[in-house]
Design an enzyme around this catalytic site. Structure first.
Site, PDB file in Angstrom:
ATOM      1  N   SER A   1       9.190   6.770  12.762  1.00  0.00           N
ATOM      2  CA  SER A   1       7.818   6.941  12.310  1.00  0.00           C
ATOM      3  C   SER A   1       7.090   8.007  13.127  1.00  0.00           C
ATOM      4  O   SER A   1       7.588   9.118  13.234  1.00  0.00           O
ATOM      5  CB  SER A   1       7.127   5.584  12.391  1.00  0.00           C
ATOM      6  OG  SER A   1       6.103   5.544  11.460  1.00  0.00           O
TER       7      SER A   1
ATOM      8  N   LYS B   1       8.569  11.803  14.099  1.00  0.00           N
ATOM      9  CA  LYS B   1       7.960  13.138  14.111  1.00  0.00           C
ATOM     10  C   LYS B   1       8.250  13.733  15.494  1.00  0.00           C
ATOM     11  O   LYS B   1       8.608  14.903  15.656  1.00  0.00           O
ATOM     12  CB  LYS B   1       6.438  13.051  13.892  1.00  0.00           C
ATOM     13  CG  LYS B   1       5.990  12.219  12.663  1.00  0.00           C
ATOM     14  CD  LYS B   1       4.465  12.236  12.501  1.00  0.00           C
ATOM     15  CE  LYS B   1       3.846  11.044  11.775  1.00  0.00           C
ATOM     16  NZ  LYS B   1       4.270  10.748  10.445  1.00  0.00           N
TER      17      LYS B   1
ATOM     18  N   TRP C   1       4.748   5.843   1.511  1.00  0.00           N
ATOM     19  CA  TRP C   1       3.749   6.564   2.323  1.00  0.00           C
ATOM     20  C   TRP C   1       4.401   7.739   3.062  1.00  0.00           C
ATOM     21  O   TRP C   1       3.798   8.780   3.262  1.00  0.00           O
ATOM     22  CB  TRP C   1       3.139   5.552   3.298  1.00  0.00           C
ATOM     23  CG  TRP C   1       2.082   6.035   4.243  1.00  0.00           C
ATOM     24  CD1 TRP C   1       2.182   6.053   5.601  1.00  0.00           C
ATOM     25  CD2 TRP C   1       0.752   6.485   3.935  1.00  0.00           C
ATOM     26  NE1 TRP C   1       1.008   6.508   6.166  1.00  0.00           N
ATOM     27  CE2 TRP C   1       0.116   6.776   5.164  1.00  0.00           C
ATOM     28  CE3 TRP C   1       0.039   6.690   2.748  1.00  0.00           C
ATOM     29  CZ2 TRP C   1      -1.195   7.258   5.241  1.00  0.00           C
ATOM     30  CZ3 TRP C   1      -1.274   7.167   2.830  1.00  0.00           C
ATOM     31  CH2 TRP C   1      -1.866   7.443   4.060  1.00  0.00           C
TER      32      TRP C   1
ATOM     33  N   HIS D   1       9.561   0.249   5.837  1.00  0.00           N
ATOM     34  CA  HIS D   1       9.335   1.134   6.983  1.00  0.00           C
ATOM     35  C   HIS D   1       9.670   0.356   8.257  1.00  0.00           C
ATOM     36  O   HIS D   1       8.909  -0.523   8.672  1.00  0.00           O
ATOM     37  CB  HIS D   1       7.854   1.507   6.948  1.00  0.00           C
ATOM     38  CG  HIS D   1       7.420   2.475   7.990  1.00  0.00           C
ATOM     39  ND1 HIS D   1       7.703   3.810   7.909  1.00  0.00           N
ATOM     40  CD2 HIS D   1       6.703   2.306   9.129  1.00  0.00           C
ATOM     41  CE1 HIS D   1       7.165   4.429   8.947  1.00  0.00           C
ATOM     42  NE2 HIS D   1       6.565   3.535   9.711  1.00  0.00           N
TER      43      HIS D   1
HETATM   44  C1  GCU Z   1       1.062   5.397  10.067  1.00  0.00           C
HETATM   45  C2  GCU Z   1       0.925   6.886   9.935  1.00  0.00           C
HETATM   46  C3  GCU Z   1       2.298   7.538   9.825  1.00  0.00           C
HETATM   47  C4  GCU Z   1       3.180   7.079  10.970  1.00  0.00           C
HETATM   48  C5  GCU Z   1       3.199   5.568  11.048  1.00  0.00           C
HETATM   49  C6  GCU Z   1       3.886   4.992  12.276  1.00  0.00           C
HETATM   50  O1  GCU Z   1       1.638   4.889   8.886  1.00  0.00           O
HETATM   51  O2  GCU Z   1       0.120   7.141   8.837  1.00  0.00           O
HETATM   52  O3  GCU Z   1       2.179   8.941   9.870  1.00  0.00           O
HETATM   53  O4  GCU Z   1       4.479   7.601  10.811  1.00  0.00           O
HETATM   54  O5  GCU Z   1       1.872   5.094  11.147  1.00  0.00           O
HETATM   55  O6  GCU Z   1       4.040   5.655  13.267  1.00  0.00           O
HETATM   56  O7  GCU Z   1       4.202   3.797  12.220  1.00  0.00           O
END
Ligand code: GCU
Length: 437
Positions: free
Chosen positions: A274, A278, A365, A417
């Site tokens: 998540s 990134k 998402w 997720h």
């Molecule tokens: C939120 C956010 C995402 C991220 C995620 C996470 O959903 O919008 O961009 O990847 O949190 O880190 O769990």
């Protein structure tokens, strides 16, 4: 300032958000429909800023790769500033257990200190080594940041409970922004520690908040202030946000692993989920010592194409998490078409090293299809460098055992997720194919 947004967490799609974030997110429309994806064009990773075609590895390495690095650094994640005083980390061994996990592993905790001030920022690294690892038989390793402290990664009672600031999660054993003993093992399902050592890998992990606590505090906490020039109080518009600082920390973990005789530092995979996915991509792009990169459900600002406008967008990111990217990135909210790069080029910056992009079916998402398309669009750079690309032409159907093991790897599993036990088996199958050959 601690943003009030974190105080009332609610689940919106894949994310934990507050009521105010939710209101913001709803104001900004979310597209979840393929038929609403407007035509978009992706920048060509193999054309230089001067318009020259990149037809050789030499031209890629000398000109195009540095150009792309510079754009991601100044427009997306922010560059890592040069500190006024060089940072020379010191290592302190906090604990060692040679009979951890019922005798299956050696466990170490090491505090990596970034200054000589006792209250200065430091990162605690937790390492599990397979018992078989030795100086003459060093183990390949996974390194990744965790969301809830090292003690939350397994039920091992010997790991120190983190003292760092944490987002309140009473059900997860975090109260008044401090982890309690009740949070031990709370994220163990995301870290297949026993399987990792059983399969001959080491694992090194640290709490991401040791590097920069994940709230919009104007960059007063964490490592950023160590990099301020005289009179500077926050990063410049083209300097790093939280993701940049987290990625920097991953490289500092790798520095330490280079000093660990039982680890093969030439075979270290960086993994993240998540927002930390990134981060692993950005860490892998910047630090070519990482031999393999894994992005799990990293979505917008990670593996997913930005210009597709599906699921989370730049505007969502910049509104809910203004501290993640650099200030320059905020100009692309609702203007993805102006972005000089897209995320396939971030993946391409990892070439020729293996990269595995993992998506989950219910994680709309994060735009699973956009993650696949970015991985696929990185292919020309891998081919130019003499590697195979992604051995899939179509976005596959989700499957529990999904895994394309080509140098650009891809996995698309059913479910939410999250990081699951079967994800770890896939990471290790992928690493076996690339690091153990
Ligand atoms: C939120 C956010 C995402 C991220 C995620 C996470 O959903 O919008 O961009 O990847 O949190 O880190 O769990």
């Amino acid at each position: 300032m601690i943003a009030a947004r974190w105080y009332v967490p609610m689940v919106v799609g894949a994310l934990v958000m507050s009521t105010s974030d939710e209101a913001e997110a709803q104001k900004a429309k979310v597209n979840y429909s393929e038929s609403e994806v407007k035509p978009y064009s992706l920048p060509d990773a193999l054309v230089t800023e001067e318009g020259r075609s990149v037809t050789s590895a030499e031209l890629w390495n000398r000109t195009r790769r540095p150009e792309l690095m510079k754009i991601f650094a100044s427009q997306v994640y922010g560059k890592t500033p040069t500190p006024p005083n060089p940072i020379t980390p010191t290592y302190e061994l906090i604990s060692e257990d040679r009979e951890a996990l019922g005798g299956k592993a050696i466990r170490r905790e090491v505090s990596i200190r970034f200054t000589d001030r006792p209250d200065g920022p430091h990162m605690d690294l937790l390492i599990f080594l397979p018992r078989s690892a030795a100086k003459d038989r060093p183990a390949p390793a996974f390194v990744g940041l965790n969301f809830a402290g090292n003690h939350a990664v397994s039920n091992d009672p010997g790991v120190r409970v983190s003292k760092a600031w944490m987002r309140d999660a009473p059900e997860g054993g975090v109260e008044n922004h401090k982890a309690t003993e009740a949070s031990r093992g709370s994220k163990a399902s995301r870290w297949a520690v026993e399987r990792i050592v059983e399969r001959g890998y080491a694992l090194a992990t640290a709490y991401y908040g040791d590097l920069d606590p994940d709230f919009d505090d104007g960059f007063q906490n964490g490592v950023q202030p160590l990099f301020y020039k005289a009179g500077q109080t926050k990063p410049e518009a083209d300097e790093w946000g939280a993701i940049g600082a987290w990625a920097w920390g991953l490289s500092r973990a790798l520095d330490y692993l280079e000093t660990t005789p039982e680890v093969d530092a030439k075979k270290v995979a960086v993994m993240g989920h998540s927002r930390l996915g990134k981060t692993s991509l950005w860490a892998g792009a910047q630090d070519q010592r990482f031999a393999l990169v894994i992005s799990n459900n990293s979505g917008a600002g990670g593996a997913a194409l930005s210009k597709r406008i599906f699921g989370e967008t730049a505007a969502h990111l910049n509104t809910s998490f203004p501290h993640w990217f650099c200030t320059n990135f905020h100009q692309y909210s609702d203007h993805e078409e102006k972005l000089p790069v897209d995320q396939h080029e971030l993946i391409a910056l990892i070439a020729p090293r293996p990269v595995l992009v993992c998506s989950a079916e219910e994680d709309k998402w994060a735009d699973p299809k956009g993650e696949f398309l970015a991985a696929k669009a990185a292919e020309p750079v891998y081919r130019l460098l003499g590697k195979d690309g992604l051995a899939l032409d179509e976005w596959p159907k989700p499957a529990e055992d999904s895994l394309a093991k080509s140098t650009i790897g891809y996995r698309y599993r059913p479910g939410k997720h999250d990081v699951t036990a079967s994800d770890w088996e896939a990471y290790m199958d992928f690493a076996d194919a690339h690091l153990k050959k």
